[in-house]
Design a protein around this motif. Structure first.
Motif, PDB file in Angstrom:
ATOM      1  N   TYR A 172       1.429 -11.126  -6.426  1.00  0.00           N
ATOM      2  CA  TYR A 172       1.382 -10.632  -5.053  1.00  0.00           C
ATOM      3  C   TYR A 172       2.755 -10.137  -4.627  1.00  0.00           C
ATOM      4  N   ALA A 207      -8.010 -10.880  -6.066  1.00  0.00           N
ATOM      5  CA  ALA A 207      -7.654 -12.052  -5.258  1.00  0.00           C
ATOM      6  C   ALA A 207      -8.613 -13.219  -5.395  1.00  0.00           C
ATOM      7  N   LEU A 244      -4.553 -11.285   2.912  1.00  0.00           N
ATOM      8  CA  LEU A 244      -4.397 -10.577   1.645  1.00  0.00           C
ATOM      9  C   LEU A 244      -5.047  -9.207   1.762  1.00  0.00           C
ATOM     10  N   PHE A 264      -2.149  -7.724  -2.846  1.00  0.00           N
ATOM     11  CA  PHE A 264      -2.580  -8.112  -4.185  1.00  0.00           C
ATOM     12  C   PHE A 264      -2.380  -6.971  -5.169  1.00  0.00           C
ATOM     13  N   GLU A 265      -2.491  -7.280  -6.441  1.00  0.00           N
ATOM     14  CA  GLU A 265      -2.068  -6.347  -7.489  1.00  0.00           C
ATOM     15  C   GLU A 265      -3.057  -5.206  -7.681  1.00  0.00           C
ATOM     16  N   PRO A 273       5.879  -7.513  -8.023  1.00  0.00           N
ATOM     17  CA  PRO A 273       5.498  -8.818  -7.480  1.00  0.00           C
ATOM     18  C   PRO A 273       6.693  -9.716  -7.222  1.00  0.00           C
ATOM     19  N   PHE A 310       0.159 -10.685   2.213  1.00  0.00           N
ATOM     20  CA  PHE A 310       0.451 -10.528   0.795  1.00  0.00           C
ATOM     21  C   PHE A 310      -0.391  -9.383   0.248  1.00  0.00           C
TER      22      PHE A 310
END
Length: 239
Positions: A227, A17, A109, A155-156, A167, A153
């Motif tokens: 996201y 992020a 996040l 994050f990956e 996403p 959100f």
């Protein structure tokens, strides 16, 4: 606009992020990172092999994360809750509620709720979501005003296909990617991640361009972060 990032370990917020954080702070917005642990047991193999003690490793990882946050222009707080495993407790959730009330984030996040490779990540996500709900409750006994409804959100993760990560938000981080790379280089304990997340930003950048359309003037070397949005977006117009 205030950004709150809940990170299980000291490095997670950087890999996943840092672009979003750098974008926020470059636009004059407040960003705060809440690190639940230093990643001292499970994500500091190099230091263990060098014979460092647990306390020494914590200080190393604290310093790395503080340096990375400084590069990004973000505040950072450590709860030192331990890792491998990161244990979910009412006391830890309560501490997180107090952070929510103090920060009053516009956006949150955190990790996605599934990760078969690392149980600390979904544990952090569950507590982040629980604390958000409790912080909204007017009767919850914590300082500050009740929270609104900040969007969350995810994050990956490092292994997205195994974590049910699909996403639905692509963030263009081209203008701040150099800052993200500098932040990553503050984490020599996990140097093997630097190039991985640089390559990932390139791949997500290709998707940014493809989904934005051909006429927006995006740079050839667009960089991106991916996201997943948890709650529905409320809008008066479809766009």
């Amino acid at each position: 606009m205030t950004l709150l990032v809940v990170s299980a370990h000291a490095g997670d917020f950087v890999w996943r992020a840092a672009g979003a954080i750098a974008l926020a702070t470059s636009r004059g917005r407040r960003a705060k990172v809440l690190c639940l642990s230093f990643g001292e047991r499970g994500e500091s193999a190099k230091a263990w092999r060098e014979g460092k003690t647990l306390d020494e490793i914590k200080e190393i990882r604290r310093g790395e994360a503080e340096n990375a946050a400084a590069v990004l222009g973000a505040e950072i707080e450590f709860l030192d809750a331990g890792d491998y495993p990161l244990r979910e407790t009412p006391e830890l959730v309560d501490r997180m509620v107090r952070v929510y009330r103090e920060v009053n984030p516009s956006v949150v996040l955190t990790h996605p709720p599934a990760d078969p490779y690392n149980g600390d990540h979904p544990a952090a996500a569950r507590m982040a979501l629980q604390a958000r709900v409790l912080a909204q409750a007017i009767g919850y006994d914590a300082p500050g005003e009740p929270l609104g409804a900040p969007p969350v959100f995810f994050f990956e993760p490092h292994q997205p296909e195994q974590c049910d990560f699909k996403p639905n938000v692509l963030l263009d981080i081209t203008e701040v990617f150099d800052t993200k790379r500098k932040a990553m280089e503050c984490l020599p304990a996990q140097q093997h991640m630097w190039d991985y997340y640089t390559d990932l930003a390139k791949r997500r950048g290709v998707q940014v361009k493809r989904n934005a359309g051909p006429n927006l003037g995006l740079p050839h070397h667009t960089m991106g972060e991916a996201y997943m949005r948890l709650y529905p977006q409320v809008t008066g117009e479809l766009a």
